[in-house]
Design a protein around this motif. Structure first.
Motif, short mmCIF file in Angstrom:
data_model
loop_
_atom_site.label_atom_id
_atom_site.label_comp_id
_atom_site.label_asym_id
_atom_site.label_seq_id
_atom_site.Cartn_x
_atom_site.Cartn_y
_atom_site.Cartn_z
N ARG A 22 0.81 -1.22 0.00
CA ARG A 22 0.00 0.00 0.00
C ARG A 22 0.84 1.27 0.00
NH1 ARG A 22 -2.78 2.75 4.41
NH2 ARG A 22 -4.39 4.04 3.49
N ASP A 23 1.79 1.38 0.91
CA ASP A 23 2.66 2.56 0.98
C ASP A 23 4.05 2.28 0.40
OD1 ASP A 23 0.72 4.16 2.19
OD2 ASP A 23 1.21 3.40 4.18
N GLY A 24 4.16 1.20 -0.35
CA GLY A 24 5.45 0.80 -0.89
C GLY A 24 5.92 1.70 -2.02
N LYS A 25 7.20 1.67 -2.24
CA LYS A 25 7.82 2.45 -3.31
C LYS A 25 8.67 1.52 -4.16
CE LYS A 25 6.51 6.41 -1.42
NZ LYS A 25 5.45 5.93 -0.56
N LEU A 26 8.75 1.83 -5.43
CA LEU A 26 9.54 1.07 -6.38
C LEU A 26 10.63 1.98 -6.93
CD1 LEU A 26 9.97 -1.33 -8.42
CD2 LEU A 26 8.30 -0.16 -9.87
N ILE A 27 11.86 1.50 -6.89
CA ILE A 27 12.96 2.22 -7.54
C ILE A 27 13.22 1.52 -8.87
CG2 ILE A 27 15.39 2.85 -7.44
CD1 ILE A 27 15.12 2.86 -4.37
N LEU A 28 13.11 2.27 -9.93
CA LEU A 28 13.26 1.73 -11.27
C LEU A 28 14.34 2.51 -11.98
CD1 LEU A 28 11.93 -0.17 -13.46
CD2 LEU A 28 10.61 1.84 -14.13
N ILE A 29 15.30 1.82 -12.57
CA ILE A 29 16.35 2.47 -13.34
C ILE A 29 16.31 1.90 -14.75
CG2 ILE A 29 18.84 2.87 -13.54
CD1 ILE A 29 18.98 2.39 -10.48
N GLU A 30 16.10 2.79 -15.71
CA GLU A 30 15.96 2.37 -17.10
C GLU A 30 16.79 3.28 -18.00
OE1 GLU A 30 14.47 -0.23 -18.48
OE2 GLU A 30 13.64 -0.98 -16.62
N PRO A 31 17.20 2.76 -19.17
CA PRO A 31 17.97 3.56 -20.11
C PRO A 31 17.09 4.65 -20.73
CG PRO A 31 17.48 1.43 -21.06
CD PRO A 31 16.99 1.39 -19.65
N HIS A 32 17.69 5.81 -20.97
CA HIS A 32 16.96 6.93 -21.54
C HIS A 32 17.56 7.30 -22.89
CE1 HIS A 32 15.15 10.94 -21.87
NE2 HIS A 32 14.20 10.42 -21.11
N PHE A 33 16.69 7.64 -23.82
CA PHE A 33 17.14 7.93 -25.18
C PHE A 33 18.14 9.10 -25.23
CE2 PHE A 33 16.81 9.86 -29.39
CZ PHE A 33 17.12 8.75 -30.16
N SER A 34 18.00 10.04 -24.32
CA SER A 34 18.88 11.21 -24.34
C SER A 34 20.35 10.84 -24.13
CB SER A 34 18.45 12.23 -23.28
OG SER A 34 18.65 11.70 -21.98
N GLY A 35 20.61 9.69 -23.51
CA GLY A 35 21.98 9.27 -23.25
C GLY A 35 22.54 8.29 -24.26
N HIS A 36 21.73 7.92 -25.25
CA HIS A 36 22.15 6.94 -26.25
C HIS A 36 23.46 7.33 -26.92
CE1 HIS A 36 21.98 4.19 -29.64
NE2 HIS A 36 22.01 5.23 -30.46
N PHE A 37 23.61 8.58 -27.26
CA PHE A 37 24.81 9.02 -27.98
C PHE A 37 26.06 8.98 -27.09
CE2 PHE A 37 21.24 10.98 -30.23
CZ PHE A 37 21.41 10.35 -31.44
N PHE A 38 25.89 9.21 -25.80
CA PHE A 38 27.01 9.09 -24.87
C PHE A 38 27.46 7.63 -24.77
CE2 PHE A 38 24.94 12.92 -23.04
CZ PHE A 38 25.95 13.80 -23.31
N GLN A 39 26.48 6.73 -24.67
CA GLN A 39 26.78 5.31 -24.50
C GLN A 39 27.44 4.71 -25.73
OE1 GLN A 39 23.40 2.93 -23.38
NE2 GLN A 39 24.70 1.47 -22.33
N THR A 40 27.11 5.20 -26.89
CA THR A 40 27.69 4.66 -28.13
C THR A 40 28.85 5.50 -28.65
OG1 THR A 40 26.14 5.88 -29.54
CG2 THR A 40 25.47 3.66 -28.84
N GLY A 41 29.32 6.44 -27.84
CA GLY A 41 30.42 7.30 -28.28
C GLY A 41 30.03 8.08 -29.52
N PHE A 42 28.79 8.58 -29.53
CA PHE A 42 28.24 9.32 -30.66
C PHE A 42 28.27 8.50 -31.95
CE2 PHE A 42 29.49 12.29 -27.44
CZ PHE A 42 28.36 13.10 -27.34
N GLY A 43 28.01 7.19 -31.80
CA GLY A 43 27.94 6.30 -32.95
C GLY A 43 29.26 5.63 -33.30
#
Length: 142
Positions: A22-43
């Motif tokens: 009922r009063d529980g909380k969920l911590i969710l960590i997911e990839p975001h599109f805005s960081g895609h270029f950082f993760q791939t070294g801008f392609g």
């Protein structure tokens, strides 16, 4: 959630909220599109890996776009209470990985602490980030 198709995604989110106390909380960590270029070294990383590795594995993971997580949880009867990004870690993702492999921990650790401090200060802003953390609860109205 990044590996689920749209039907599985909706069902998975419903299941997460169903099992949340009922009063529980969920911590969710997911990839975001805005960081895609950082993760791939801008392609550059993707370009190089296609030329070096002939047998690549596509996990079919996805990046979530702005407000997508919020909308999905809202439709399922949940709400995002808080969102936190790691913009500085995202910016220095490549150099941090390289430094962690090549330099002794005593050299890298203070730099990582400084980056963590900057992330804490800037994490509430909507800056590009590889990963975004969400604090989620059941919608009190629903």
């Amino acid at each position: 959630l990044m590996y689920l198709d749209s039907d599985q995604l909706r069902q998975g989110i419903s299941n997460l909220l169903f099992h949340l106390k009922r009063d529980g909380k969920l911590i969710l960590i997911e990839p975001h599109f805005s960081g895609h270029f950082f993760q791939t070294g801008f392609g550059l990383w993707t370009f190089l890996m296609k030329r070096v590795q002939k047998d690549t594995v596509d996990t079919r993971g996805r990046y979530f776009r702005s407000n997508e997580i919020e909308q999905l949880f809202k439709q399922a009867g949940g709400q995002v209470l808080f969102e936190c990004r790691l913009p500085i870690t995202s910016l220095f993702f490549g150099p941090l990985t390289l430094a962690g492999r090549l330099l002794p921990g005593g050299v890298v650790k203070p730099f990582c602490k400084f980056i963590s401090l900057l992330d804490a200060l800037l994490g509430k802003l909507k800056l590009p980030s590889i990963q975004v953390a969400y604090l989620i609860a059941k919608d009190e109205k629903g």
